[in-house]
Design an enzyme around this catalytic site. Structure first.
Site, mmCIF file in Angstrom:
data_model
loop_
_atom_site.group_PDB
_atom_site.id
_atom_site.type_symbol
_atom_site.label_atom_id
_atom_site.label_comp_id
_atom_site.label_asym_id
_atom_site.label_seq_id
_atom_site.Cartn_x
_atom_site.Cartn_y
_atom_site.Cartn_z
ATOM 1 N N LEU A 8 0.297 -8.203 1.020
ATOM 2 C CA LEU A 8 1.348 -8.942 0.333
ATOM 3 C C LEU A 8 2.612 -8.617 1.119
ATOM 4 O O LEU A 8 2.764 -7.475 1.590
ATOM 5 C CB LEU A 8 1.491 -8.458 -1.113
ATOM 6 C CG LEU A 8 0.461 -8.961 -2.127
ATOM 7 C CD1 LEU A 8 0.645 -8.248 -3.467
ATOM 8 C CD2 LEU A 8 0.567 -10.474 -2.332
ATOM 9 N N ASP A 9 3.517 -9.577 1.241
ATOM 10 C CA ASP A 9 4.760 -9.315 1.973
ATOM 11 C C ASP A 9 5.557 -8.228 1.261
ATOM 12 O O ASP A 9 5.357 -7.969 0.072
ATOM 13 C CB ASP A 9 5.619 -10.585 2.031
ATOM 14 C CG ASP A 9 4.911 -11.708 2.769
ATOM 15 O OD1 ASP A 9 4.033 -11.407 3.591
ATOM 16 O OD2 ASP A 9 5.242 -12.877 2.492
ATOM 17 N N LYS A 10 6.510 -7.655 1.999
ATOM 18 C CA LYS A 10 7.326 -6.574 1.432
ATOM 19 C C LYS A 10 8.019 -7.010 0.132
ATOM 20 O O LYS A 10 8.122 -6.246 -0.821
ATOM 21 C CB LYS A 10 8.372 -6.150 2.475
ATOM 22 C CG LYS A 10 9.165 -4.937 2.116
ATOM 23 C CD LYS A 10 10.021 -4.496 3.291
ATOM 24 C CE LYS A 10 10.848 -3.287 2.927
ATOM 25 N NZ LYS A 10 11.699 -2.843 4.036
ATOM 26 N N LYS A 38 4.503 -19.020 1.367
ATOM 27 C CA LYS A 38 5.897 -19.353 1.712
ATOM 28 C C LYS A 38 5.940 -20.482 2.738
ATOM 29 O O LYS A 38 6.748 -21.414 2.629
ATOM 30 C CB LYS A 38 6.605 -18.115 2.275
ATOM 31 C CG LYS A 38 6.841 -17.028 1.222
ATOM 32 C CD LYS A 38 7.401 -15.779 1.868
ATOM 33 C CE LYS A 38 7.527 -14.661 0.855
ATOM 34 N NZ LYS A 38 7.719 -13.352 1.458
#
Ligand code: URA
Length: 259
Positions: free
Chosen positions: A105-107, A192
């Site tokens: 998962l992105d930051k 995104k």
């Protein structure tokens, strides 16, 4: 199974070193079948004895599986090169030496993250051929447009020419800026980039299910829970997207609205 030393049993299943286990035992923090064991070299039977450290049961199974509700600001890596790792959030008694996040998962992303020391299971989840579906809820900068449904269902092409597999998407009934999206693959920044490809922008993103495993409502951000064997098997029983949206929109949208 033959008997093994208590300190070996615990050190193979947690982050505690043998010297830390010795100190914990001397302080009366370890029990074997409910009885305090002050000797870390005490012999136990891993199959039949019940071991507790600081009140937490240490399971005999070979591998450990943890579900974390990832908070924003942590990176999904065992290294700390680009930020603070999610591994720091795992309580010592749940953590083993070979654990790693089985997925990314992105930051700034939130939600369901599986962490395990079972490399084979991680491979089954991450392998592109397996297509384990994952559901995300997103907060969009601009209102959802109904055309997204067909565009995503047809397999959208990202700005760099990457082709995505068909994906389901659904807008919240009471909020035009919230949507659920189900992916069957995991490309870099995929959600995104998919919304960017249709002219929108994801402001917040939370993964709410991996396969058939749903993030429990009561698991707060940064908290971890140990999964049972049957929960792990659930990963491979997919959820029905429409039923999931109907049942869980209210619960998960509250997370993104309030955060
Ligand atoms: N897609 C994204 O863009 N980010 C994530 O963290 C997960 C999926």
């Amino acid at each position: 199974m033959s008997e093994i030393r208590l300190d070996r049993f615990i050190s193979e299943r947690t982050e505690y070193t043998r010297s830390q286990i010795k100190i914990l035992a001397s302080k009366g923090k370890i029990t074997v079948n409910g009885i305090i064991s002050r000797k870390s070299d005490f012999k136990i039977n891993p199959e039949t004895d019940c071991i507790n450290v600081l009140g937490n049961e240490i399971k005999a199974g070979r591998f450990r599986y943890i579900l974390m509700n990832k908070p924003s600001g942590y990176i999904c890596s065992t290294e700390e090169n680009d930020g603070i790792s999610v591994m720091n959030l795992i309580p010592s008694e749940m953590r083993t030496k070979n654990m790693f996040p089985a997925g990314r998962l992105d930051k700034d992303s939130l939600g369901a993250l599986l962490i395990t020391d079972d490399g084979r299971l991680a491979h089954r989840i991450l392998s592109p051929e397996k297509h384990i579906p994952k559901i995300y809820i997103v907060k969009l900068a601009r209102p959802f447009q109904s055309k997204y449904v067909n565009l995503f269902d047809g397999g959208i092409i990202l700005s760099d020419g990457t082709h995505c597999l068909p994906a389901r998407v659904k807008c919240a009934e009471n909020n035009d800026n919230l949507a659920f999206i189900q992916l069957n693959e995991g490309k870099y920044h995929q959600v995104k980039r998919m919304f960017a490809a249709v002219g929108n922008h994801v402001e917040k993103l939370m993964r709410v299910s991996v396969g058939g495993l749903i993030l429990p409502e009561k698991l707060g951000f940064g908290k971890c829970m140990e999964l049972l064997h049957k929960d792990v098997e659930n990963l491979f029983s997919p959820l029905d997207f429409d039923t999931f949206c109907n049942d869980f929109f209210g619960i998960f949208s509250a997370f993104l609205i309030n955060k």
